[in-house]
Motif scaffolding. Structure first.
Motif, PDB file in Angstrom:
ATOM      1  N   PHE A  71      -3.977   4.943  -5.572  1.00 36.94           N
ATOM      2  CA  PHE A  71      -3.867   5.826  -4.410  1.00 36.94           C
ATOM      3  C   PHE A  71      -4.554   5.181  -3.214  1.00 36.94           C
ATOM      4  O   PHE A  71      -5.630   4.603  -3.340  1.00 36.94           O
ATOM      5  CB  PHE A  71      -4.550   7.170  -4.681  1.00 36.94           C
ATOM      6  N   CYS A  72      -3.933   5.317  -2.060  1.00 38.10           N
ATOM      7  CA  CYS A  72      -4.554   4.835  -0.839  1.00 38.10           C
ATOM      8  C   CYS A  72      -5.125   6.019  -0.070  1.00 38.10           C
ATOM      9  O   CYS A  72      -4.454   7.031   0.086  1.00 38.10           O
ATOM     10  CB  CYS A  72      -3.545   4.108   0.041  1.00 38.10           C
ATOM     11  N   PRO A  73      -6.364   5.919   0.379  1.00 37.93           N
ATOM     12  CA  PRO A  73      -6.982   7.049   1.067  1.00 37.93           C
ATOM     13  C   PRO A  73      -6.550   7.200   2.519  1.00 37.93           C
ATOM     14  O   PRO A  73      -6.886   8.186   3.150  1.00 37.93           O
ATOM     15  CB  PRO A  73      -8.474   6.716   1.002  1.00 37.93           C
ATOM     16  N   CYS A  74      -5.838   6.220   3.078  1.00 41.90           N
ATOM     17  CA  CYS A  74      -5.594   6.294   4.518  1.00 41.90           C
ATOM     18  C   CYS A  74      -4.399   7.162   4.890  1.00 41.90           C
ATOM     19  O   CYS A  74      -4.551   8.204   5.496  1.00 41.90           O
ATOM     20  CB  CYS A  74      -5.451   4.900   5.099  1.00 41.90           C
ATOM     21  N   HIS A  75      -3.194   6.707   4.534  1.00 36.44           N
ATOM     22  CA  HIS A  75      -2.030   7.501   4.903  1.00 36.44           C
ATOM     23  C   HIS A  75      -1.281   7.965   3.666  1.00 36.44           C
ATOM     24  O   HIS A  75      -0.100   8.258   3.706  1.00 36.44           O
ATOM     25  CB  HIS A  75      -1.113   6.714   5.833  1.00 36.44           C
ATOM     26  N   GLY A  76      -2.003   7.956   2.529  1.00 31.66           N
ATOM     27  CA  GLY A  76      -1.444   8.556   1.323  1.00 31.66           C
ATOM     28  C   GLY A  76      -0.398   7.761   0.579  1.00 31.66           C
ATOM     29  O   GLY A  76       0.464   8.340  -0.066  1.00 31.66           O
ATOM     30  N   SER A  77      -0.432   6.439   0.627  1.00 32.54           N
ATOM     31  CA  SER A  77       0.500   5.686  -0.198  1.00 32.54           C
ATOM     32  C   SER A  77       0.049   5.741  -1.653  1.00 32.54           C
ATOM     33  O   SER A  77      -1.145   5.785  -1.939  1.00 32.54           O
ATOM     34  CB  SER A  77       0.570   4.224   0.257  1.00 32.54           C
ATOM     35  N   VAL A  78       1.030   5.733  -2.557  1.00 35.47           N
ATOM     36  CA  VAL A  78       0.742   5.746  -3.991  1.00 35.47           C
ATOM     37  C   VAL A  78       1.553   4.629  -4.634  1.00 35.47           C
ATOM     38  O   VAL A  78       2.679   4.359  -4.212  1.00 35.47           O
ATOM     39  CB  VAL A  78       1.130   7.105  -4.620  1.00 35.47           C
TER      40      VAL A  78
HETATM   41  S1  FES Z   1      -3.136   1.909   4.595  1.00 29.27           S
HETATM   42 FE1  FES Z   1      -2.562   2.718   2.695  1.00 29.27          FE
HETATM   43  S2  FES Z   1      -1.243   4.273   3.304  1.00 29.27           S
HETATM   44 FE2  FES Z   1      -1.696   3.369   5.191  1.00 29.27          FE
END
Ligand code: FES
Lengths: 581, 173
Positions: free
Chosen positions: B128-135
């Motif tokens: 999970f990415c905390p920034c813009h919600g990529s999974v």
């Molecule tokens: S940097 Fe991971 S969703 Fe934007």
């Protein structure tokens, strides 16, 4: 003659500055300016405050990647240091706010029109430089947020065609973060940009004096470049008042208020908190830009992902172009009442920025990793499949993105009453196939997980809510039959429904993949144009049989028809496929 | 003052005009020369770090028997190129999974979207990415969110019982 007068006389005779300053201070300005003209000087006051507090902070701040964090801690360790950092933080915020208000005021009163186009352009330049200061200032607060914000910034710069990669590495001072990283940001924040700002402010002020302060607009009174200057001078001769003190007293009072506000906030709210250390090997982070760039952060999460490249590169260019070309329309009406289009555009831009900023604050797209698990109270059971399903919901990450009765994330739909909207089959489809912004869970959920989850979600109904006839009819088809499925029954069904016309049972490839040995094997399927490797298990087969046109097995055509089968029949066919080792 | 200027210019003849045009050009050329002479070395120095140069190096991240087959674990290491005064900023990490005996996968921690650090959630088997919600799925393929491509990987090898990763630049996508 008093000593002070003597000194002034000497100064004038040797420098000529006294007359120059006095004559400029009392230069005539149009009457009736009132309070709406005070924001420009407030920006200047905030800038001066930034310089002064910045100089103070620099006596402790260390501009090295390895030492900055400790030096910031050192600043924070004394009350006065915290206060100073607070002033610098709130001063920065004040500068951004005042510059935006000033820009809006100039736009609304049409003050950028002839002959003040250059005033506008230098102002736009100052806005840009201020944003650079705001961003680099956040990086100077060298904590975890800072390094990740910088990485994000560099990554964005990386989208620029051709030179992107180079630009990104230029920003971070190498191919990875390191000792060069902070030093260059420091250079920008402390020397380069402040010097530029000071010079452009000088130019801006010179232009204000050269072109004169714009008179408050009157509806119906238009700007005509051929006659404007002589009319303006005429008006000044007849009605002009000395800038100091007639107009300046308001500027001074307002600036006092701004400074007082900054001091108050620095005292009460303090500076922006220093986060965790700038250690890129700490992955549990939640980086966020400071408030002035939140709108852009939110845009990246919310806008269609396919447009992103264009937005990141083109949007800033477009914004600059629009700002630069605004004074092309340099004549005609100045009063906002007569310029409804411009006013509407401004309101639109401000609301959009505001809305995105709010979204950035709430971050509905952020998975709630720490969401409180669902309690027995909310679940309505403390054992059994419904309870187990809720545990699956807690543990498999559903709760990160979905809320049930206020527990959980906001990224996906609220599932409090999901059973009123989706049937079990539709839910299964979601688990197996995912959706826009929802991962495929076929791999993560076991068959029991899925069954339990369905049991649990089926209980999420609004009390007393009657669903549409159609929906209840579908639902009354009930859960998949639990009856023991026998392989031979499955074979009979497969024959009668024509499955074997396209699927062989001996490994020979036909129109569809052979069933022999398929159970337990790995296949590559195309989901939304992306290749995903799947293990063939019950869930997979169930999904493929009931939704033949959603996932396409690589190398085959999307031509499998939808066969009408009861859940029990599907189970039997799967039981048969399992036997084809 | 304006009048003085005009008087002065009025006094001059043809010859003066040509000479002054020449001198003014000399003056401007001298200025440009000074700017170039001072500017070039500085610009060169500033641009240097952005020229590709990082050597790919193998760094050890742990004994092979510290890794259980099937588990995805975080390892951190210091970039070999980091200076002493980079402090903790010189550190970085990777998500390493032992797939089979000596078969390892190592993902970079940077989201392919904008580079934020992704975290592995073992129960969901996703990043999970905390920034813009990529999974991302287990194998790094994008599962949701704005990420344009799969998570990038380090090269991994096992040498003398040590698991080693090959360093690489922060991915700019
Ligand atoms: S940097 Fe991971 S969703 Fe934007």
């Amino acid at each position: 003659m008093k000593l002070s007068e003597k000194f002034l006389q000497w100064l004038e005779s040797r420098t000529g500055l006294v007359k120059l300053i006095v004559s400029q201070a009392v230069h005539p300005v149009p009457p009736g300016a009132r309070w709406k003209y005070v924001f420009g000087s407030a920006v200047l006051t905030a800038f001066i405050l930034q310089v002064v507090t910045g100089v103070g902070l620099l006596t402790t701040y260390v501009s090295s990647s390895g030492g900055a964090y400790q030096s910031l801690k050192q600043i924070d360790s004394s009350q006065l240091g915290t206060f100073l950092r607070g002033m610098h933080w709130w001063g920065a915020s004040a500068m951004v706010v005042m510059i935006i208000i000033h820009l809006c005021r100039v736009f609304l009163t049409g003050s950028y029109k002839f002959p003040r186009e250059a005033n506008w352009l230098t102002g736009v330049l100052l806005l840009g430089l201020t944003i650079v200061m705001a961003f680099s200032g956040q990086i100077m607060r060298w904590d975890q947020d800072a390094i990740w914000s910088l990485v994000v910034g560099a990554d964005m710069a990386g989208r620029v065609p051709l030179i992107g990669n180079w630009l990104a590495h230029f920003m971070i001072g190498g191919e990875v973060l390191g000792s060069d990283t902070l030093s260059r940001i420091f250079d920008v924040h402390v020397f380069v940009v402040p010097l530029l700002i000071a010079s452009v402010v000088g130019l801006h002020l010179y232009l204000v004096l050269y072109n004169g302060v714009s008179e408050p607009p009157v509806p119906g009174q238009t700007v005509n470049p051929a006659t404007y200057r002589s009319e303006y001078e005429d008006m000044l001769r007849k009605k002009g008042v000395p800038f100091w003190p007639e107009a300046a007293w308001r500027d001074m009072i307002f600036s006092v208020a701004v400074v007082a506000g900054i001091l108050l906030l620095a005292w009460i709210a303090g500076p922006h908190k220093l986060g965790k250390p700038p250690d890129a090997s700490q992955v549990i982070a939640h980086p966020m830009p400071d408030w002035y760039l939140l709108w852009f952060y939110a845009m990246l999460a919310l806008l269609p992902h396919s447009l992103e490249n264009y937005i990141i590169v083109a949007a800033p260019i477009l914004i600059v172009l629009v700002l630069v070309f605004i004074p092309l329309n340099n004549r005609g009406e100045r009063h906002p009442v007569k310029r409804p289009l411009e006013v509407t555009a401004l309101i639109f831009v401000i609301s959009a920025l505001g809305a995105f900023t709010m979204a950035g604050k709430q971050e509905p797209w952020y998975p709630h990793f720490n969401a409180a698990p669902l309690t027995a109270d909310i679940i309505g059971a403390s054992s059994g499949p419904v309870y187990d399903g809720a545990m699956v919901f807690n543990e498999k990450g559903c709760i990160y993105c979905h809320t049930i009765e206020g527990h959980g994330g906001k990224r996906g739909p609220d599932l409090t009453y999901i059973a009123d909207r989706l049937t079990r089959n539709q839910l299964t489809l979601r688990f197996m196939n995912g959706a826009y912004n929802m991962p495929v869970f076929a791999h993560t959920l076991t068959t029991t997980d899925t069954e339990d989850l369905l049991e649990f979600l089926s209980t999420r109904k609004r009390p007393g809510y009657t669903v549409g006839k159609q929906l209840s009819a579908v639902r009354s088809a009930g859960p998949p039959s639990q009856a023991v499925s026998t392989a031979s029954e499955g074979l009979a069904i497969a024959k009668s429904k024509g499955c074997l016309g396209c699927h062989s049972t001996d490994g020979k490839p036909m129109i569809g993949p052979s069933w022999k040995g398929i159970y337990g094997s790995k296949v590559t399927v195309i989901i939304n144009g992306k290749r995903v490797v799947k293990t063939v298990d019950e869930n997979y087969l169930k999904f493929m049989i009931t939704n033949p046109d959603v996932w396409i097995v690589k190398g085959y055509q999307p031509i499998m028809p939808k066969i009408s089968l009861s859940p029990g029949q599907v189970d039997k066919i799967i039981a048969y496929i399992k036997t084809l080792k | 003052m304006k009048n003085d200027n005009e008087n002065m210019l009025h006094r001059s003849g043809e010859a003066d005009f040509g000479r002054r045009r020449f001198l003014s050009r000399v003056g401007m050329a001298a200025g440009a020369l000074i700017a170039v002479a001072m500017g070039l070395p500085v610009i060169g120095y500033i641009l240097k770090p952005s020229l590709p140069k990082m050597r790919r190096q193998w760094v050890p991240v742990g004994q092979i028997n510290q890794f259980n087959i099937g588990d995805t674990v975080f390892v951190s290491f210091t970039n070999p190129s980091a200076t002493a005064w980079a402090g903790v900023t010189g550190k970085t990490g990777a998500w390493v999974r032992r797939v089979a005996d000596s078969d390892f996968i190592a993902f970079v921690i940077n989201c392919s979207h904008e580079g934020c650090p992704v975290r592995w959630e073992a129960s969901t088997k996703m990043f999970f990415c905390p920034c813009h919600g990529s999974v991302y799925y287990e194998d790094g393929v994008v599962a949701a969110g704005p990420a344009p491509i799969a998570l990038q990987r380090f090269k991994v090898r096992v040498r003398g019982g040590q698991v080693e990763l090959q360093t690489r630049p922060i991915p700019i996508t």
